[in-house]
Motif scaffolding. Structure first.
Motif, PDB file in Angstrom:
ATOM      1  N   TYR A   1      51.250   2.706 -31.974  1.00  0.00           N
ATOM      2  CA  TYR A   1      50.699   1.352 -32.104  1.00  0.00           C
ATOM      3  C   TYR A   1      51.551   0.479 -33.022  1.00  0.00           C
ATOM      4  CZ  TYR A   1      47.288  -2.384 -32.849  1.00  0.00           C
ATOM      5  OH  TYR A   1      46.667  -3.607 -32.920  1.00  0.00           O
ATOM      6  N   ALA A   2      52.056   1.037 -34.089  1.00  0.00           N
ATOM      7  CA  ALA A   2      52.853   0.261 -35.043  1.00  0.00           C
ATOM      8  C   ALA A   2      54.174  -0.204 -34.448  1.00  0.00           C
ATOM      9  CB  ALA A   2      53.117   1.099 -36.303  1.00  0.00           C
ATOM     10  N   ASP A   3      54.583   0.375 -33.321  1.00  0.00           N
ATOM     11  CA  ASP A   3      55.852   0.010 -32.685  1.00  0.00           C
ATOM     12  C   ASP A   3      55.711  -1.135 -31.686  1.00  0.00           C
ATOM     13  OD1 ASP A   3      57.117   2.081 -34.073  1.00  0.00           O
ATOM     14  OD2 ASP A   3      56.626   3.545 -32.515  1.00  0.00           O
TER      15      ASP A   3
ATOM     16  N   PRO B   1      45.599  -4.713 -37.181  1.00  0.00           N
ATOM     17  CA  PRO B   1      46.145  -3.509 -37.815  1.00  0.00           C
ATOM     18  C   PRO B   1      45.604  -2.242 -37.173  1.00  0.00           C
ATOM     19  CG  PRO B   1      44.472  -4.514 -39.206  1.00  0.00           C
ATOM     20  CD  PRO B   1      44.749  -5.487 -38.095  1.00  0.00           C
TER      21      PRO B   1
END
Length: 410
Positions: free
Chosen positions: A344-346, A32
């Protein structure tokens, strides 16, 4: 056991196997993000384009190239060569073959070919004198002394030509695919070339493997024999985050500079080669401004994340003919990615493993790969390995699996 009970047990085992066989391959999940990403990240502006024939900006931790131009073009590197020279010296010291306290003889060859009578920089080492290796090394790194480079080469390998063989051998180990050395100092010689990418790779290896040695590169001045010698990397005075690396200049190579800076937990490496100008002051200014602009851009718009730590389990994979049903897969080294800030979440993870994995399996055996893409472009890919040994299962377990392996092959 009666025949009927045996077939009932076998049928149950086969049913379980069918269910397992139909289970889709698990997909890895990245670690995460440390903080929530913005709803929509702002677009990353294009990198500044410095003067020069080639340039690169690399993230130190991940080794990713953030921007560059002509990064694999072989060019004369001038005194940036001495980063390779100092790397070899550091490696030989680490292996115990030489010591900082060794006395290095300054041969006539070192004095004539790299001393005050030449057109390059020198450390004012007296002919036929003996100087402590640590002092000669300071003269190499800080003053960029050609005489120091030759003297160290002769001390390490017996001759400069033998030392050059070491330089080329170490370069291959580092992965410098398009560089070749003909001397230890960097004055023009046919076939003596480096690329921007290779210089960045060398710099990264030096920082990672020999941090105590790399600390020499941030020293601003060194006094030897009553002569004060100043570090030629002007960025050391212009930006406190810069702690290396090396300048270079000849009429053929132009003005060159490899630099590294650390801000917080992030370190970047920049290289600018081949700035063509007849003005010394303009050459100094252009190489410093070009590198500093790249470093500022990289720190402002990129961040590095640890997706997996070394030995961390990425996924459990179905295993046939084993004494367990699954084998844990992971990565041997930390998997780091450098991305535009807020993206980062992509990241999109993908795991590529064989459809049928059969025991026995050895710990560390490569099973497949895990990769991450951003906007359809692969930004990181690493081997997936088994995290534990898995032995073959018992007779009935193997028989059941053999049946379904045959069934799936039809």
């Amino acid at each position: 056991m009666s025949v009927s009970r045996f077939f009932l047990a076998l049928t149950a085992a086969l049913a379980t196997t069918v269910a397992l066989a139909q289970t889709p391959t698990p997909q890895p999940k990245p670690a995460p993000a440390p903080a929530a990403a913005p709803a929509q990240a702002a677009p990353t502006p294009a990198a500044p384009v410095p003067q020069g024939k080639a340039w690169i900006l690399m993230d130190h931790a991940s080794g990713q190239v953030l921007a560059g131009e002509n990064i694999d073009q072989p060019l004369e590197p001038a005194s940036i060569t001495k980063v390779m020279t100092s790397y070899v010296v550091a490696a030989e010291m680490a292996s115990g073959k030489i010591k900082a306290s060794d006395m290095v003889r300054i041969s006539e060859n070192a004095w004539r070919s790299g001393g005050a009578g030449t057109d390059g920089s020198y450390s004012a080492l007296a002919i036929n004198s003996e100087v402590k290796l640590d002092d000669v090394l300071h003269g190499l790194v800080i003053q960029s002394g050609n005489d120091a480079a030759i003297a160290l080469a002769e001390h390490v390998a017996g001759s400069e030509s033998a030392f050059v063989d070491l330089m080329n051998a170490y370069a291959q180990r580092i992965g410098m695919k398009n560089s070749h050395f003909e001397n230890a100092h960097g004055l023009s010689a046919e076939g003596h070339v480096m690329t921007a990418r290779d210089i960045a790779l060398l710099s990264r290896a030096l920082i990672n493997q020999f941090p105590d040695h790399y600390a020499l590169y941030k020293i601003k001045e060194f006094t030897y024999g009553g002569i004060q010698q100043w570090n030629r990397n002007g960025l050391l005075w212009k930006d406190a985050s810069v702690d290396g690396l090396k300048t270079g200049h000849t009429s053929a190579a132009g003005y060159c500079l490899a630099a590294s800076a650390k801000r917080g937990d992030q370190r970047l490496i920049s290289v600018v080669l081949g700035i063509d100008t007849t003005s010394r002051s303009e050459g100094f200014k252009a190489r410093e401004q070009g590198n500093l602009a790249l470093l500022n851009w990289g720190f402002r718009f990129f961040e590095t994340h640890a997706v997996y730590t070394a030995g961390q389990k990425v996924a459990d994979q179905r295993l046939w003919r084993g004494d367990v049903e699954n084998v844990a897969l992971g990565v041997t080294d930390p998997l780091l990615v450098t991305l535009p800030r807020g993206r980062y979440a992509d990241l999109k993870p993908t795991m590529n493993v064989p459809r049928q994995l059969v025991a026995p399996i050895k710990k560390g055996q490569q099973i497949g790969t895990v990769s991450f893409t951003l906007d359809g472009k692969v930004v990181a890919e690493r081997p997936l390995v088994a995290l534990a040994d898995v032995a073959e299962g018992g007779f009935f377990s193997r028989m059941s699996d053999d049946f379904w392996l045959w069934w799936e092959s039809e």
